[in-house]
Design a protein around this motif. Structure first.
Motif, PDB file in Angstrom:
ATOM      1  N   GLN A  87      50.443 -62.579 -23.991  1.00  0.00           N
ATOM      2  CA  GLN A  87      49.777 -62.057 -25.186  1.00  0.00           C
ATOM      3  C   GLN A  87      48.685 -62.994 -25.699  1.00  0.00           C
ATOM      4  N   VAL A 109      54.907 -57.971 -22.724  1.00  0.00           N
ATOM      5  CA  VAL A 109      55.004 -57.318 -24.031  1.00  0.00           C
ATOM      6  C   VAL A 109      56.434 -57.446 -24.554  1.00  0.00           C
ATOM      7  N   GLU A 114      52.716 -53.522 -28.646  1.00  0.00           N
ATOM      8  CA  GLU A 114      52.055 -54.316 -27.598  1.00  0.00           C
ATOM      9  C   GLU A 114      51.981 -53.536 -26.292  1.00  0.00           C
TER      10      GLU A 114
END
Length: 205
Positions: A87, A109, A114
């Motif tokens: 991320q 994720v 996300e």
């Protein structure tokens, strides 16, 4: 060509206790691994390149996709099949511009938002986790568990791989959520008999 994400090996040389990584990966592939991700933390670029090149000799030999963790430059240098981003790494759209449409781009994720964003940005797959507590990542506060995995899988249309503490005792539970595969580290590389350990996971799948 459709990628088989069912048994996804992530390398971590700490679990090998000095054993050769090429040999370990070859044994894992013989046991049924379908994708290999080279993950190297706290090493120089030269060392990462060396390890990735060695592993690529084996993945090429058996026609297994090779994914490089985080490092787009290393993925390009060894002509890997793709890259896996976190991320906090480079945005997917920018990575796609650099690597081109034919390379696989995955991203880690931990929640539905996300995962949906990854899909919208053109990710080929998502790595969902951590599902359980795991020895390879010490910074996890609360794993998302089977229910969290199931919720994310239901809300996306791209392939997913579950990661984080997955082993032969909980693999059936993990796969029952509809995820496309399981990513494992210690459940394979932490075993004295890597090929046999992999084979046992493959049978569960």
């Amino acid at each position: 060509m459709k990628t088989d994400y069912s048994l996804y090996l992530v390398t971590d040389r700490r679990f090998l206790k000095g054993r050769n990584i090429k040999t370990a990966v070859e044994k894992a592939i013989a046991g049924g691994v379908t994708v290999v991700q080279v993950r190297e933390k706290d090493v120089t670029t030269r060392e990462f390149y060396k390890v990735a090149s060695e592993v690529k000799e084996i993945t090429d030999k058996y026609n297994i996709p090779l994914i490089i963790n985080d490092r787009i430059d290393i993925a390009q240098a060894v002509d890997a099949t793709g890259v896996h981003l976190g991320q906090d790494d480079m945005p997917i759209t920018l990575a796609r511009n650099i690597l081109g449409k034919d390379k696989i781009i995955g991203i880690s994720v931990g929640n539905v938002n996300e995962a949906k964003e990854a899909e919208e940005c053109g990710a080929d797959y998502v790595g969902i986790g951590a599902i359980f507590f795991t020895g390879s990542k010490k910074d996890i506060d609360t794993p998302i568990g089977i229910s969290g995995l199931s919720e994310i899988v239901k809300n996306i249309n791209i392939p997913s791989v579950a990661i984080g503490g997955v082993n032969k005792d909980n693999l059936s539970q993990v796969i029952s959520t509809g995820t496309n595969g399981a990513a494992v580290i210690s459940a394979i590389l932490g075993n004295d008999n890597i090929e046999q350990a992999t084979r046992e996971l493959k049978i569960k799948l």
